[in-house]
Scaffold this motif. Sequence first.
Motif, PDB file in Angstrom:
ATOM      1  N   THR A  12       0.820  -1.218   0.000  1.00 12.77           N
ATOM      2  CA  THR A  12       0.000   0.000   0.000  1.00 12.77           C
ATOM      3  C   THR A  12       0.850   1.264   0.000  1.00 12.77           C
ATOM      4  O   THR A  12       0.322   2.368  -0.142  1.00 12.77           O
ATOM      5  N   GLY A  13       2.141   1.129   0.199  1.00 12.45           N
ATOM      6  CA  GLY A  13       3.025   2.294   0.268  1.00 12.45           C
ATOM      7  C   GLY A  13       4.463   1.854   0.423  1.00 12.45           C
ATOM      8  O   GLY A  13       4.825   0.725   0.077  1.00 12.45           O
ATOM      9  N   LEU A  14       5.288   2.735   0.973  1.00 11.53           N
ATOM     10  CA  LEU A  14       6.729   2.494   1.000  1.00 11.53           C
ATOM     11  C   LEU A  14       7.289   2.171   2.379  1.00 11.53           C
ATOM     12  O   LEU A  14       8.452   1.796   2.480  1.00 11.53           O
ATOM     13  N   ASP A  15       6.492   2.301   3.449  1.00 10.21           N
ATOM     14  CA  ASP A  15       7.057   2.193   4.788  1.00 10.21           C
ATOM     15  C   ASP A  15       6.164   1.362   5.709  1.00 10.21           C
ATOM     16  O   ASP A  15       5.117   1.832   6.157  1.00 10.21           O
ATOM     17  N   PRO A  16       6.580   0.131   6.017  1.00  8.40           N
ATOM     18  CA  PRO A  16       5.758  -0.687   6.923  1.00  8.40           C
ATOM     19  C   PRO A  16       5.680  -0.096   8.325  1.00  8.40           C
ATOM     20  O   PRO A  16       4.704  -0.330   9.040  1.00  8.40           O
ATOM     21  N   ALA A  17       6.684   0.688   8.712  1.00  6.83           N
ATOM     22  CA  ALA A  17       6.664   1.280  10.053  1.00  6.83           C
ATOM     23  C   ALA A  17       5.552   2.318  10.203  1.00  6.83           C
ATOM     24  O   ALA A  17       5.110   2.602  11.324  1.00  6.83           O
ATOM     25  N   SER A  18       5.095   2.882   9.087  1.00  6.54           N
ATOM     26  CA  SER A  18       4.023   3.874   9.146  1.00  6.54           C
ATOM     27  C   SER A  18       2.653   3.245   8.901  1.00  6.54           C
ATOM     28  O   SER A  18       1.659   3.961   8.757  1.00  6.54           O
ATOM     29  N   GLY A  19       2.603   1.913   8.838  1.00  7.50           N
ATOM     30  CA  GLY A  19       1.320   1.228   8.694  1.00  7.50           C
ATOM     31  C   GLY A  19       1.031   0.702   7.308  1.00  7.50           C
ATOM     32  O   GLY A  19      -0.049   0.137   7.072  1.00  7.50           O
ATOM     33  N   ASP A  20       1.961   0.851   6.358  1.00 12.09           N
ATOM     34  CA  ASP A  20       1.735   0.281   5.029  1.00 12.09           C
ATOM     35  C   ASP A  20       1.772  -1.239   5.114  1.00 12.09           C
ATOM     36  O   ASP A  20       2.498  -1.822   5.927  1.00 12.09           O
ATOM     37  N   ARG A  21       0.996  -1.884   4.230  1.00 12.19           N
ATOM     38  CA  ARG A  21       0.799  -3.329   4.316  1.00 12.19           C
ATOM     39  C   ARG A  21       1.074  -3.996   2.966  1.00 12.19           C
ATOM     40  O   ARG A  21       1.038  -3.360   1.900  1.00 12.19           O
ATOM     41  N   VAL A  22       1.307  -5.296   3.011  1.00 18.50           N
ATOM     42  CA  VAL A  22       1.479  -6.111   1.810  1.00 18.50           C
ATOM     43  C   VAL A  22       0.106  -6.433   1.233  1.00 18.50           C
ATOM     44  O   VAL A  22      -0.818  -6.809   1.980  1.00 18.50           O
ATOM     45  N   ILE A  23      -0.044  -6.297  -0.095  1.00 21.59           N
ATOM     46  CA  ILE A  23      -1.327  -6.641  -0.738  1.00 21.59           C
ATOM     47  C   ILE A  23      -1.180  -7.778  -1.753  1.00 21.59           C
ATOM     48  O   ILE A  23      -2.187  -8.332  -2.193  1.00 21.59           O
ATOM     49  N   GLU A  24       0.051  -8.118  -2.110  1.00 26.81           N
ATOM     50  CA  GLU A  24       0.253  -9.208  -3.076  1.00 26.81           C
ATOM     51  C   GLU A  24       1.622  -9.820  -2.846  1.00 26.81           C
ATOM     52  O   GLU A  24       2.599  -9.101  -2.611  1.00 26.81           O
ATOM     53  N   VAL A  25       1.688 -11.134  -2.902  1.00 27.04           N
ATOM     54  CA  VAL A  25       2.960 -11.864  -2.830  1.00 27.04           C
ATOM     55  C   VAL A  25       2.980 -12.870  -3.962  1.00 27.04           C
ATOM     56  O   VAL A  25       2.017 -13.608  -4.170  1.00 27.04           O
ATOM     57  N   ASN A  91      15.774  -5.245  -5.176  1.00 27.69           N
ATOM     58  CA  ASN A  91      15.719  -4.354  -4.013  1.00 27.69           C
ATOM     59  C   ASN A  91      15.155  -5.142  -2.835  1.00 27.69           C
ATOM     60  O   ASN A  91      14.162  -4.761  -2.202  1.00 27.69           O
ATOM     61  N   ALA A  92      15.825  -6.242  -2.539  1.00 28.59           N
ATOM     62  CA  ALA A  92      15.342  -7.213  -1.551  1.00 28.59           C
ATOM     63  C   ALA A  92      15.087  -6.632  -0.159  1.00 28.59           C
ATOM     64  O   ALA A  92      14.138  -7.075   0.508  1.00 28.59           O
ATOM     65  N   PRO A  93      15.869  -5.666   0.339  1.00 34.09           N
ATOM     66  CA  PRO A  93      15.556  -5.134   1.669  1.00 34.09           C
ATOM     67  C   PRO A  93      14.137  -4.575   1.777  1.00 34.09           C
ATOM     68  O   PRO A  93      13.524  -4.633   2.846  1.00 34.09           O
ATOM     69  N   PHE A  94      13.600  -4.044   0.680  1.00 33.72           N
ATOM     70  CA  PHE A  94      12.228  -3.534   0.688  1.00 33.72           C
ATOM     71  C   PHE A  94      11.246  -4.673   0.942  1.00 33.72           C
ATOM     72  O   PHE A  94      10.390  -4.593   1.845  1.00 33.72           O
ATOM     73  N   ASP A  95      11.340  -5.755   0.179  1.00 33.14           N
ATOM     74  CA  ASP A  95      10.417  -6.884   0.336  1.00 33.14           C
ATOM     75  C   ASP A  95      10.596  -7.560   1.691  1.00 33.14           C
ATOM     76  O   ASP A  95       9.616  -7.923   2.354  1.00 33.14           O
ATOM     77  N   PHE A  96      11.858  -7.752   2.109  1.00 36.86           N
ATOM     78  CA  PHE A  96      12.111  -8.378   3.406  1.00 36.86           C
ATOM     79  C   PHE A  96      11.527  -7.525   4.538  1.00 36.86           C
ATOM     80  O   PHE A  96      10.959  -8.051   5.499  1.00 36.86           O
ATOM     81  N   GLY A  97      11.691  -6.188   4.446  1.00 39.21           N
ATOM     82  CA  GLY A  97      11.165  -5.318   5.492  1.00 39.21           C
ATOM     83  C   GLY A  97       9.661  -5.438   5.643  1.00 39.21           C
ATOM     84  O   GLY A  97       9.135  -5.509   6.765  1.00 39.21           O
ATOM     85  N   PHE A  98       8.951  -5.498   4.512  1.00 36.66           N
ATOM     86  CA  PHE A  98       7.496  -5.627   4.578  1.00 36.66           C
ATOM     87  C   PHE A  98       7.085  -7.002   5.081  1.00 36.66           C
ATOM     88  O   PHE A  98       6.162  -7.124   5.898  1.00 36.66           O
ATOM     89  N   LEU A  99       7.740  -8.055   4.588  1.00 34.76           N
ATOM     90  CA  LEU A  99       7.379  -9.401   5.050  1.00 34.76           C
ATOM     91  C   LEU A  99       7.693  -9.573   6.532  1.00 34.76           C
ATOM     92  O   LEU A  99       6.923 -10.203   7.271  1.00 34.76           O
ATOM     93  N   ASP A 100       8.820  -9.019   6.987  1.00 35.43           N
ATOM     94  CA  ASP A 100       9.137  -9.090   8.416  1.00 35.43           C
ATOM     95  C   ASP A 100       8.040  -8.449   9.252  1.00 35.43           C
ATOM     96  O   ASP A 100       7.608  -9.003  10.278  1.00 35.43           O
ATOM     97  N   ALA A 101       7.581  -7.266   8.828  1.00 31.43           N
ATOM     98  CA  ALA A 101       6.529  -6.577   9.583  1.00 31.43           C
ATOM     99  C   ALA A 101       5.249  -7.398   9.616  1.00 31.43           C
ATOM    100  O   ALA A 101       4.577  -7.484  10.662  1.00 31.43           O
ATOM    101  N   GLU A 102       4.909  -8.017   8.492  1.00 28.47           N
ATOM    102  CA  GLU A 102       3.694  -8.835   8.446  1.00 28.47           C
ATOM    103  C   GLU A 102       3.844 -10.095   9.297  1.00 28.47           C
ATOM    104  O   GLU A 102       2.917 -10.478  10.035  1.00 28.47           O
ATOM    105  N   PHE A 103       5.012 -10.749   9.216  1.00 28.88           N
ATOM    106  CA  PHE A 103       5.225 -11.962  10.012  1.00 28.88           C
ATOM    107  C   PHE A 103       5.172 -11.644  11.506  1.00 28.88           C
ATOM    108  O   PHE A 103       4.557 -12.367  12.293  1.00 28.88           O
TER     109      PHE A 103
END
Length: 240
Positions: A12-25, A91-103
């Motif tokens: 939904t955006g660029l920063d999981p720390a601000s509440g952005d979420r994963v919508i597709e994997v 740009n793996a740190p982006f995907d890892f950061g979001f997946l970490d937040a979701e996990f």
Amino acid sequence: MVRQIVLDTETTGLDPASGDRVIEVAAIELYNFMPTGQTFHVLIDPERDIPEDATRIHGFTAEMLRGKPIFAGIAHELIAFLRDSEIIAHNAPFDFGFLDAEFLRCGHPKLDRARMVDSLDIAKRRYPGMPNSLDALCRRLGVDNSMRTSHNALLDVKLLAEVFLQLMGGKQPGLDLAAAPIRVAGPALVLEDAAPAARIPRPILPSEAELAVHAAFVEKKLKDALWLQPPFAAPAAEAG
């Protein structure tokens, strides 16, 4: 056999720390740098709105994703598909950061960074100072991305798998071992009934003139050559 997963997410955006979420994997399985045909793909209800800026990038709205499973509902299935394999992402740190937040949000541990393979970092080292977006790499490496009109994880991960294989010198046309059946024996691939290639001897025979030139060179340049001394030298012909 080396198992790797090529992965992409949309968010939904660029920063999981601000509440952005994963919508597709989306993810594709590779064994020894070859796609196996095994894939993972899911659309996810982010349980929040999707800003217009994000929708313009990937095309998804909150309404489109309403009723899809939430991340907690697919986490176990995703973990089972990833197993303990290396995970390749652009740009793996982006995907890892979001997946970490979701996990973490649903009680699972973060992904081990030792598993992370960043294809963007590989591309930057191979093509320093050049554009290395997925589109730029597709054009440079001859990967057809003509159908890519928006960021879609399933399409992007298929393109990334092709790009990654090219970057790593993977399967190339004409290099198939089609004539040699393959079976798996423990961790190794074994070629069955693969007959060795026939070798045709091609002796190089100097002419009489070349031998004479060589003999003259040896006599002039190499004094007391070892191979001209007994017992190596050929015996002189006896007088008749």
